[in-house]
Scaffold this motif. Structure first.
Motif, PDB file in Angstrom:
ATOM      1  N   MET A   1      64.169  55.191 -12.503  1.00  0.00           N
ATOM      2  CA  MET A   1      63.339  56.359 -12.290  1.00  0.00           C
ATOM      3  C   MET A   1      62.808  56.328 -10.862  1.00  0.00           C
ATOM      4  SD  MET A   1      60.136  57.488 -14.582  1.00  0.00           S
ATOM      5  CE  MET A   1      59.229  58.926 -14.205  1.00  0.00           C
ATOM      6  N   PRO A   2      62.952  57.411 -10.121  1.00  0.00           N
ATOM      7  CA  PRO A   2      62.507  57.407  -8.719  1.00  0.00           C
ATOM      8  C   PRO A   2      60.989  57.413  -8.600  1.00  0.00           C
ATOM      9  CG  PRO A   2      63.272  59.573  -9.346  1.00  0.00           C
ATOM     10  CD  PRO A   2      63.548  58.665 -10.525  1.00  0.00           C
ATOM     11  N   LEU A   3      60.519  57.138  -7.377  1.00  0.00           N
ATOM     12  CA  LEU A   3      59.096  57.227  -7.079  1.00  0.00           C
ATOM     13  C   LEU A   3      58.662  58.691  -7.137  1.00  0.00           C
ATOM     14  CD1 LEU A   3      58.982  54.863  -3.978  1.00  0.00           C
ATOM     15  CD2 LEU A   3      58.175  54.345  -6.278  1.00  0.00           C
ATOM     16  N   SER A   4      57.363  58.894  -7.187  1.00  0.00           N
ATOM     17  CA  SER A   4      56.835  60.261  -7.178  1.00  0.00           C
ATOM     18  C   SER A   4      57.112  60.918  -5.827  1.00  0.00           C
ATOM     19  CB  SER A   4      55.328  60.230  -7.456  1.00  0.00           C
ATOM     20  OG  SER A   4      54.671  59.519  -6.421  1.00  0.00           O
ATOM     21  N   THR A   5      56.983  62.222  -5.774  1.00  0.00           N
ATOM     22  CA  THR A   5      57.183  62.950  -4.526  1.00  0.00           C
ATOM     23  C   THR A   5      56.109  62.527  -3.528  1.00  0.00           C
ATOM     24  OG1 THR A   5      58.090  64.804  -5.754  1.00  0.00           O
ATOM     25  CG2 THR A   5      57.360  65.247  -3.498  1.00  0.00           C
ATOM     26  N   PRO A   6      56.507  62.107  -2.321  1.00  0.00           N
ATOM     27  CA  PRO A   6      55.505  61.648  -1.355  1.00  0.00           C
ATOM     28  C   PRO A   6      54.790  62.801  -0.672  1.00  0.00           C
ATOM     29  CG  PRO A   6      57.681  61.551  -0.382  1.00  0.00           C
ATOM     30  CD  PRO A   6      57.877  61.971  -1.819  1.00  0.00           C
ATOM     31  N   ALA A   7      53.690  62.463  -0.017  1.00  0.00           N
ATOM     32  CA  ALA A   7      52.988  63.425   0.834  1.00  0.00           C
ATOM     33  C   ALA A   7      53.898  63.759   2.016  1.00  0.00           C
ATOM     34  CB  ALA A   7      51.685  62.803   1.332  1.00  0.00           C
TER      35      ALA A   7
END
Length: 194
Positions: A1-7
């Motif tokens: 599972m990928p990381l969350s969407t970054p800033a």
């Protein structure tokens, strides 16, 4: 599972580190590491007059450590093709102090003792730290202790291989210690049935 969407952001620095393990024909094992650092923008070069273009290496170095089945270092070799300062390649000499050291126990302490501070190079030390993990993954015998009654070396070293966890329970039941509180719960449930 990928990381969350970054800033919102822009790239700055990339470090690529690769480890590879090889079984040699002579019964020894080579573990090799490569480190490559670069910036995403043009930057002044410390070593030469002028600019270092984006993507060009700041550090590009290789390390080869040869070990036996006992995880003891037989030989060490390093190449430092790109370094930021002219004196950096002198750091390779301290690597020879690692010959005879064991990756099985006290590896990080040995690195710090022989190569700490200005005796060597931060990047070579970093490559050596994690090279032991690659060696354990490379040598099948590394997980098997000499004493058949002793648990394999990797047990108790991470969450997945907790002596109280499901990994040990499933794959190494001989060394499973039960969940904390499990032993205390068993007698009370037996008492409740009586």
């Amino acid at each position: 599972m990928p990381l969350s969407t970054p800033a919102p952001r822009k790239p700055s620095h990339t470090r690529r580190v690769t480890y590879q393990g090889y079984e040699r024909d002579d019964g020894l094992w080579d573990i090799e590491a490569e480190l490559h650092d670069s910036k995403a923008f043009d930057a002044p070069s410390l070593r030469d007059v002028g600019m270092r273009p984006a993507g060009a290496p700041i550090h590009h170095m290789w390390l080869r450590v040869t070990v036996g089945r006992d995880m003891v270092v037989r030989t060490v070799e390093a190449a430092m093709d790109t370094v930021p300062l002219h004196d950096c390649p002198q750091a390779r000499a301290a690597l020879q102090q690692m010959v005879g050291c064991s990756m099985a126990r006290g590896w990080r302490q040995s690195i710090q003792h022989h190569m700490g501070g200005v005796a060597s190079c931060t990047h070579l030390r970093e490559l050596l730290f994690n090279l032991a993990t690659a060696a354990f993954q490379t040598l099948p015998a590394a997980f098997t202790p000499a004493d058949a009654e002793a648990p394999p070396r990797h047990l108790g070293q991470c969450t997945g291989w907790d002596f109280h966890g499901n990994g040990v329970k499933l794959y190494y039941p001989k060394f499973y210690r039960g969940h904390p509180g499990e032993a205390a719960a068993a007698p009370s449930s037996a008492t409740a049935k009586s």
